[in-house]
Design an enzyme around this catalytic site. Structure first.
Site, mmCIF file in Angstrom:
data_model
loop_
_atom_site.group_PDB
_atom_site.id
_atom_site.type_symbol
_atom_site.label_atom_id
_atom_site.label_comp_id
_atom_site.label_asym_id
_atom_site.label_seq_id
_atom_site.Cartn_x
_atom_site.Cartn_y
_atom_site.Cartn_z
ATOM 1 C CD GLN A 140 -7.126 -4.700 4.559
ATOM 2 O OE1 GLN A 140 -7.556 -5.396 4.532
ATOM 3 N NE2 GLN A 140 -7.113 -3.103 4.509
ATOM 4 C CB CYS A 164 -3.570 3.392 -1.801
ATOM 5 S SG CYS A 164 -4.842 4.831 -1.306
ATOM 6 C CE LYS A 180 -6.870 0.092 6.475
ATOM 7 N NZ LYS A 180 -8.283 0.473 5.085
ATOM 8 C CG HIS A 193 -1.483 1.384 1.280
ATOM 9 N ND1 HIS A 193 -1.383 2.445 1.563
ATOM 10 C CD2 HIS A 193 -3.260 0.928 1.206
ATOM 11 C CE1 HIS A 193 -2.371 3.280 1.528
ATOM 12 N NE2 HIS A 193 -3.602 2.141 1.545
ATOM 13 C CG ASP A 230 0.423 -2.251 5.681
ATOM 14 O OD1 ASP A 230 -0.351 -2.266 7.184
ATOM 15 O OD2 ASP A 230 0.372 -1.775 4.892
HETATM 16 N N1 PMP Z 1 -2.230 -0.597 4.819
HETATM 17 C C1 PMP Z 1 -2.804 -1.129 3.546
HETATM 18 C C2 PMP Z 1 -2.433 -2.822 3.554
HETATM 19 C C3 PMP Z 1 -4.197 -0.776 3.689
HETATM 20 O O1 PMP Z 1 -4.992 -1.234 3.579
HETATM 21 C C4 PMP Z 1 -4.191 0.263 4.533
HETATM 22 C C5 PMP Z 1 -5.618 1.378 4.338
HETATM 23 N N2 PMP Z 1 -6.551 0.946 3.037
HETATM 24 C C6 PMP Z 1 -3.520 0.850 5.177
HETATM 25 C C7 PMP Z 1 -1.560 0.634 5.250
HETATM 26 C C8 PMP Z 1 -3.169 2.747 5.625
HETATM 27 O O2 PMP Z 1 -4.299 2.760 6.140
HETATM 28 P P1 PMP Z 1 -4.987 3.756 7.281
HETATM 29 O O3 PMP Z 1 -5.834 4.581 6.140
HETATM 30 O O4 PMP Z 1 -6.049 3.267 8.054
HETATM 31 O O5 PMP Z 1 -3.840 4.291 7.509
#
Ligand code: PMP
Length: 422
Positions: free
Chosen positions: A219, A380, A242, A139, A216
């Protein structure tokens, strides 16, 4: 591009039956109507998940009867709020398998947690000649902060490529991991592909080369049990929203010995030990990294969300989502013109696909007409889209409260998109 014959059997945890009607009744929003009064089919859980009333009630109870700023006041309400806040930190530490609550830093989310590490540890530790290794499936939140800190420090930025299935190329990982690698940053589960990475094995190899490992977990934490000690990582980041909790709250786990050495990245109240006009000294972690008033109600809500998923059982959640993913994979891939994007052998809760000749946004619009909420876009993760030669995908992402009927609604919607645009 090759696709394997079979994908994503259910794989986590025991086959304990869930009281799915009872669970769905806990989530008020699941009973609301979507466009034109159609029942809402919420399959955008990777973007954010819905909140059970236990979380909603905990937040409103806090504001109704406990609200005060923490740590500073000596009055009754402040003591109450501080106690609830401290209990929540202990709960998060236990939930992630941290050695102590002082290894848990509250942030606004995964993004802020990763930026904290990049700007605190990275900016002060990286030098020209050092390398930071990420992967092509990250991401943007686990990619751009590393690019930026590499530019700031002169360190080199490297990325492990992915295969046609959407798995990490492990030979390339072994080649790219060198004695110059100072940090390996990897997603536990890809939000764009659903790939579950073998983080434990990768962490062993990276740490053997002397690199720190950041996972990270945005997910992964909502979908199966996490134990940072077992994963062998130095940092683990995740987001409350999430995990069926509030927005505006995230967690950075950091190994104590490393956090102790890291300077603050934001300064102000509550993170100092002593301030004079000549200079200031820093409080120990985690306070050192939590300048200003923290998101107190959000932390309380996150603790309630953890209570909730623990009551359901993360093993049970993982198993159910594996079944949902297995069913969705089988039915969606059988629709003529569908190409799955991301067919890793180990996957969690995410089904990404494109429909021949139809833009993903058009598929998303038809699904929306049917009350089915999915995400169409690059998620993203633009390097992933480039890798698979698509501008975007349609992404259905599941939570344990989803049902087989909802997957059937997804399938009907994709078939309709094909009939309308195909
Ligand atoms: N890493 C991953 C794998 C994600 O899916 C996301 C959110 N889509 C993020 C980081 C960022 O998370 P946040 O927007 O809650 O900071």
């Amino acid at each position: 591009m090759t696709e394997p014959a079979t994908v994503a059997p259910p794989r986590h945890g025991p086959a304990t039956p869930l009281d799915i009607d009872g669970i769905r009744a806990d989530f008020p929003i699941l009973g609301t109507a979507a466009r034109d009064g159609r029942p809402l089919v919420y399959l955008d859980n990777a973007a954010t998940s819905q909140k059970p009333r236990q979380v909603i009630d905990a937040v409103s109870r806090f504001y109704a009867s406990e609200n005060a700023n923490i740590h500073r006041g000596l009055h009754f309400l402040s003591e109450r709020a501080t106690a609830a806040f401290d209990v929540a930190r202990e709960k998060v530490a236990r939930f992630l398998g941290a050695g102590s609550p002082s290894e848990i830093v509250f942030t606004r989310g995964t993004t802020e947690a990763i930026n904290l590490v990049a700007q605190s540890w990275g900016r002060t530790s990286l030098r020209p000649g050092d390398e930071v290794l990420v992967t092509e499936m990250e991401h943007h939140a686990n990619l751009v902060p590393w690019q930026v800190v590499c530019e700031q420090t002169g360190a080199a930025f490297r990325a492990v490529p992915i295969t046609d299935r959407g798995e990490l190329n492990l030979d390339a990982f072994d080649r790219l991991l060198t004695d110059r690698t100072r940090l390996f940053a990897v997603g536990h589960v890809s939000n764009a592909l659903g790939t579950m990475n073998p983080v434990r094995e990768l962490a062993v190899r990276a740490r053997a080369r002397g690199a720190l490992v950041l996972v990270d977990g945005a997910q992964s934490a909502p979908h199966f049990p996490i134990d940072v000690a077992e994963l062998g990582c130095d940092f683990f980041a995740c987001s409350g929203h999430k995990l069926f909790g509030p927005t505006g709250i995230g967690v950075l786990y950091g190994r104590k010995a490393i956090l102790d050495e890291m300077p603050p990245w934001q300064t102000g109240g509550d993170m100092v030990e002593r301030v004079t006009l000549e200079g200031s000294t820093w409080a120990p972690p985690p306070a050192r990294f939590e300048a200003g008033t923290p998101p107190i109600a959000e932390v309380i809500g996150l603790a309630a969300a953890i209570d909730y998923v623990e009551r359901v059982g993360l093993d049970v959640i993982g198993h159910r989502e594996g079944e949902l993913l297995g069913r969705a994979t089988e039915l969606v891939r059988a629709i003529p013109g569908v190409r799955l994007v991301g067919t890793a052998r180990e996957k969690a809760a995410v089904l990404s696909f494109v429909l021949d000749g139809v833009h993903p946004h058009d598929v998303g619009t038809v699904l929306d007409d049917e009350g089915v909420a999915v995400r169409a876009g690059h998620h993203c993760a633009q390097p992933v889209m480039r890798r698979f030669g698509v501008p975007a995908t349609v992404r259905a992402s599941f939570a344990f409260y989803n049902t087989a009927d909802e997957i059937d609604a997804l399938v009907r919607g994709v078939e309709r998109a094909r009939a309308v645009f195909g």
